[in-house]
Design an enzyme around this catalytic site. Structure first.
Site, short mmCIF file in Angstrom:
data_model
loop_
_atom_site.label_atom_id
_atom_site.label_comp_id
_atom_site.label_asym_id
_atom_site.label_seq_id
_atom_site.Cartn_x
_atom_site.Cartn_y
_atom_site.Cartn_z
N SER A 38 55.62 45.87 -6.47
CA SER A 38 54.31 46.52 -6.56
C SER A 38 53.88 46.69 -8.02
CB SER A 38 54.34 47.84 -5.79
OG SER A 38 53.04 48.31 -5.53
N ASP A 152 52.86 44.42 -0.01
CA ASP A 152 53.59 45.21 -0.99
C ASP A 152 55.08 45.28 -0.67
OD1 ASP A 152 54.65 47.40 -2.50
OD2 ASP A 152 52.64 48.22 -2.70
#
Length: 265
Positions: A38, A152
């Site tokens: 991320s 993510d």
């Protein structure tokens, strides 16, 4: 002194990674390899591409007006936001760069919604890899690649220790942005609070889920040293606190310096 780094996810808290990286390099540490999930993926590729200064300038200059530039509502792509401004920014800085061509071995971690598995990317487009790793489910559009639907990496691997161990034999330092849950709960649900709103309870529950996922992930794949940064008093959605967060990251390295040096013993 060689070290490998696993940079965890945490949205706006990720500016603290800049302070960690700056302080380590200032103290003569050679980053032998780096992996990120991320926001950690963004910091990882910027270091590996020798563009950490660009990221720091962006972070320190980000205010409410700049954040609004990235809000492009588009409900047709499986997400609230279209992510076009983010994609343009990545293209501007990385163009056609490939992960395998960066100056430092680098892994970017995403998750496949089809199989539920971690997906570690060490080759191919930097832009596509980062877009996948930052695609918070429901917020930014997933990246479709072959039969995969990538989002993510924090939903399966909040701190990518295993990914960086595959790239380096150097001692691994894990930077955990989810390890300060008690202070986050204290801020979100203070003792003096009389009324519990659904939003507050929901945020606290998600914070606890992320903190526990990170803790158990690190138990399964333990680093040689974990730095759980004291950032619980910042909201993960706030990208305007770079100055304070960078200082916290640098201070964490300074405080842990004896332990970092001792990893060679």
């Amino acid at each position: 002194m060689k070290r490998a780094l696993a940079l965890g996810g945490g949205a706006g808290l990720g500016w603290a990674h800049i302070g960690v990286l700056r302080e380590l390099t200032a103290r003569g540490v050679t980053i032998d390899a780096i992996a990120g999930t991320s926001i950690g993926a963004i910091a990882a590729v910027c270091l590996a591409a020798d563009r950490l200064g660009v990221l720091e300038d962006l972070a320190r200059s980000t205010g409410g007006r700049q954040v609004m530039r990235y809000i492009d509502v588009d409900l047709r792509r499986g997400s609230l936001l279209g992510g076009r401004a983010v994609a343009r920014e990545l293209l501007r800085h990385f163009g056609h760069a490939e992960l395998q061509d960066l100056f430092i071995p680098c892994a970017v971690v995403a998750a496949d919604l089809i199989t539920g598995h971690e997906v570690v990317m060490t080759r191919g487009s930097v832009v596509e890899a980062v877009r996948a790793s930052i695609a918070i489910p429901g917020i930014f559009p997933p990246l479709r690649r072959g039969g995969q639907v990538l989002v993510d990496g924090g939903v399966v691997t909040p701190v990518p220790v295993r990914a960086v161990r595959a790239l380096s034999t150097a001692p691994v330092i894990a930077i955990n942005l989810q390890g300060d849950y008690l202070r986050r709960a204290e801020k979100g649900l203070p003792a003096r609070l009389r009324i519990l709103t659904p939003m507050r309870v929901g945020r606290a529950g998600i914070s606890l889920l992320l903190a526990e996922l990170a803790r158990k992930s690190l138990l399964l794949d333990p680093p040689d040293l974990e730095l759980a940064l004291p950032v619980g008093h910042f909201h993960v959605r706030n990208f305007t606190k770079a100055n304070e967060l960078i200082d916290i990251g640098a201070a964490a390295v300074a405080e842990a310096w004896p332990e970092i040096v001792a990893l060679d013993a």
